[in-house]
Design a protein around this motif. Sequence first.
Motif, PDB file in Angstrom:
ATOM      1  N   ALA A 264      -0.521   4.332  -9.303  1.00 50.58           N
ATOM      2  CA  ALA A 264       0.068   5.663  -9.402  1.00 50.58           C
ATOM      3  C   ALA A 264      -0.833   6.549 -10.253  1.00 50.58           C
ATOM      4  O   ALA A 264      -1.344   6.111 -11.287  1.00 50.58           O
ATOM      5  CB  ALA A 264       1.461   5.594 -10.021  1.00 50.58           C
ATOM      6  N   ASP A 265      -0.992   7.784  -9.830  1.00 56.55           N
ATOM      7  CA  ASP A 265      -1.801   8.729 -10.595  1.00 56.55           C
ATOM      8  C   ASP A 265      -1.106   9.183 -11.874  1.00 56.55           C
ATOM      9  O   ASP A 265      -1.773   9.480 -12.873  1.00 56.55           O
ATOM     10  CB  ASP A 265      -2.100   9.978  -9.757  1.00 56.55           C
ATOM     11  CG  ASP A 265      -3.131   9.735  -8.665  1.00 56.55           C
ATOM     12  OD1 ASP A 265      -3.738   8.654  -8.650  1.00 56.55           O
ATOM     13  OD2 ASP A 265      -3.313  10.635  -7.831  1.00 56.55           O
ATOM     14  N   ALA A 266       0.244   9.320 -11.830  1.00 53.00           N
ATOM     15  CA  ALA A 266       1.004   9.855 -12.968  1.00 53.00           C
ATOM     16  C   ALA A 266       0.397  11.181 -13.439  1.00 53.00           C
ATOM     17  O   ALA A 266       0.165  11.403 -14.623  1.00 53.00           O
ATOM     18  CB  ALA A 266       1.055   8.852 -14.112  1.00 53.00           C
ATOM     19  N   HIS A 267       0.148  12.061 -12.453  1.00 50.86           N
ATOM     20  CA  HIS A 267      -0.592  13.284 -12.749  1.00 50.86           C
ATOM     21  C   HIS A 267       0.128  14.547 -12.302  1.00 50.86           C
ATOM     22  O   HIS A 267       0.315  15.470 -13.092  1.00 50.86           O
ATOM     23  CB  HIS A 267      -1.975  13.207 -12.084  1.00 50.86           C
ATOM     24  CG  HIS A 267      -2.759  14.476 -12.137  1.00 50.86           C
ATOM     25  ND1 HIS A 267      -3.302  14.968 -13.301  1.00 50.86           N
ATOM     26  CD2 HIS A 267      -3.080  15.373 -11.152  1.00 50.86           C
ATOM     27  CE1 HIS A 267      -3.940  16.104 -13.049  1.00 50.86           C
ATOM     28  NE2 HIS A 267      -3.809  16.377 -11.760  1.00 50.86           N
ATOM     29  N   GLU A 273      -5.040  13.056  -8.946  1.00 51.50           N
ATOM     30  CA  GLU A 273      -5.728  13.115 -10.243  1.00 51.50           C
ATOM     31  C   GLU A 273      -7.206  13.381  -9.992  1.00 51.50           C
ATOM     32  O   GLU A 273      -7.841  12.688  -9.198  1.00 51.50           O
ATOM     33  CB  GLU A 273      -5.507  11.793 -10.996  1.00 51.50           C
ATOM     34  CG  GLU A 273      -5.966  11.795 -12.436  1.00 51.50           C
ATOM     35  CD  GLU A 273      -7.442  11.453 -12.544  1.00 51.50           C
ATOM     36  OE1 GLU A 273      -8.158  12.179 -13.271  1.00 51.50           O
ATOM     37  OE2 GLU A 273      -7.866  10.481 -11.894  1.00 51.50           O
ATOM     38  N   SER A 278      -7.012   6.241 -10.818  1.00 54.00           N
ATOM     39  CA  SER A 278      -6.030   5.284 -10.293  1.00 54.00           C
ATOM     40  C   SER A 278      -6.391   4.829  -8.884  1.00 54.00           C
ATOM     41  O   SER A 278      -6.139   3.680  -8.512  1.00 54.00           O
ATOM     42  CB  SER A 278      -4.634   5.908 -10.317  1.00 54.00           C
ATOM     43  OG  SER A 278      -4.186   6.082 -11.646  1.00 54.00           O
ATOM     44  N   GLN A 399       1.077   8.370  -5.364  1.00 51.98           N
ATOM     45  CA  GLN A 399       1.218   6.968  -4.984  1.00 51.98           C
ATOM     46  C   GLN A 399       0.080   6.565  -4.056  1.00 51.98           C
ATOM     47  O   GLN A 399      -0.125   7.180  -3.007  1.00 51.98           O
ATOM     48  CB  GLN A 399       2.585   6.749  -4.334  1.00 51.98           C
ATOM     49  CG  GLN A 399       3.708   6.989  -5.346  1.00 51.98           C
ATOM     50  CD  GLN A 399       5.080   6.994  -4.719  1.00 51.98           C
ATOM     51  OE1 GLN A 399       5.275   7.551  -3.644  1.00 51.98           O
ATOM     52  NE2 GLN A 399       6.040   6.391  -5.386  1.00 51.98           N
TER      53      GLN A 399
END
Length: 408
Positions: A264-267, A273, A278, A399
């Motif tokens: 997951a980038d979590a961005h 991102e 990632s 994702q």
Amino acid sequence: MTSGDSIAVTGLGLVTAAGIGTDVTWKGVCDGRSKATKNPVLADLPIDISCTVPDLDPARHVGPRSRLTHDRFIQLAIVAAREAVADSGLDPLTWDGARVGVVIGCGLGGITTLETQHRRLLEKGPQAVSALLLPMLVPNMVAGHLAMDLGTTGPNFVTASACASGATAIGTAAGLLREGVCDVVLTGGTEANVSPLMVTGFAQMGVLSRRVDDPTAASRPFDAARDGFVIGEGSGVLVLEREADARARRAPVRARLAGYGASADAHHITTPEPEGRSVRRALRDALAQAGVEADEVRHVNAHGTATRINDAIEARTLRAVFGDGVAVTSTKGVLGHTLGAAGAIEAALTVLAVQHSTVPPTANLEQQDPDLDLDVVSGTARQTKVDVAVSNSFGFGGQNAVLVFTAA
């Protein structure tokens, strides 16, 4: 990886804008000409082009009651799954259904049914709404219908990771085989959301090509003039088995599913991102599981959406991991972006690239963006030995799913 613990792809089924069936889809992709056309369903919208499956007759291809009980995303999956099972040589009348699982990716479900029934509610009142609205709408029903159609009573569920859904499903299915939960898994993805509401939603985000006066030139992955994707629909289904089991029944093995990586980038809710950290991790995890090095990869079927930002970030990431020794393609130029089905359709096409030692061309790549330093195949299909290939899939929410296939 030995044949005792590797995963074999023994069956493929494809239903795409290039046609119904694996062979016609592969030919269409290798021809490299876009299947985008004007769509009457979208006639009143600023974006009125799409890549839709031609000549699908639910009564003939699925069954006489299909129009009453199935949304189109389920119809597409049933047709693809039946082809995949027939291709594998397995017989649903004789297999142990409890040892056969179904894992299908789907991002949205029966949105066309939802739109139709909501319109009935507004125009005609509650009594006009179908009692089958919910069973036709919810995404999990595609796995349920495949189980009913093919007599599978093993694990049965749907994965939803936006445009990575199909690839996520395939990676998850491989885990069921490695863990001994199943002996066979039908896996892939399906999506049928070429509808006014969905097209409007994507258009409002600015991710669709506005080249509506020339539909076949609209989707241009990695091209300097790219301006967004063309929405598509379709389904891809793979039959997976442990290779030792496939060899024991003398089944032809098209390729091996050797590795899967996810991250997951979590961005950001939609934008990848920028540094691709990632994605690089997912790539490296997939290669590590496959037991291969980056310099062994000969082909990447890229996510390649033809949007400005996504293509640029993916290109930089691929360059960082693989250098310049890999032949890249995006089959979305031909088939459009099939959303939750894309990862599965592209996985199947990657299997065929390995099997046939052929990398399909990227449609409409007339002038490659000079900032994208990749060997992107264009014009005609490239004949080259493909022992190891990668299929990338990325979704909203950051994702990421990466699959590695190797020659059998």
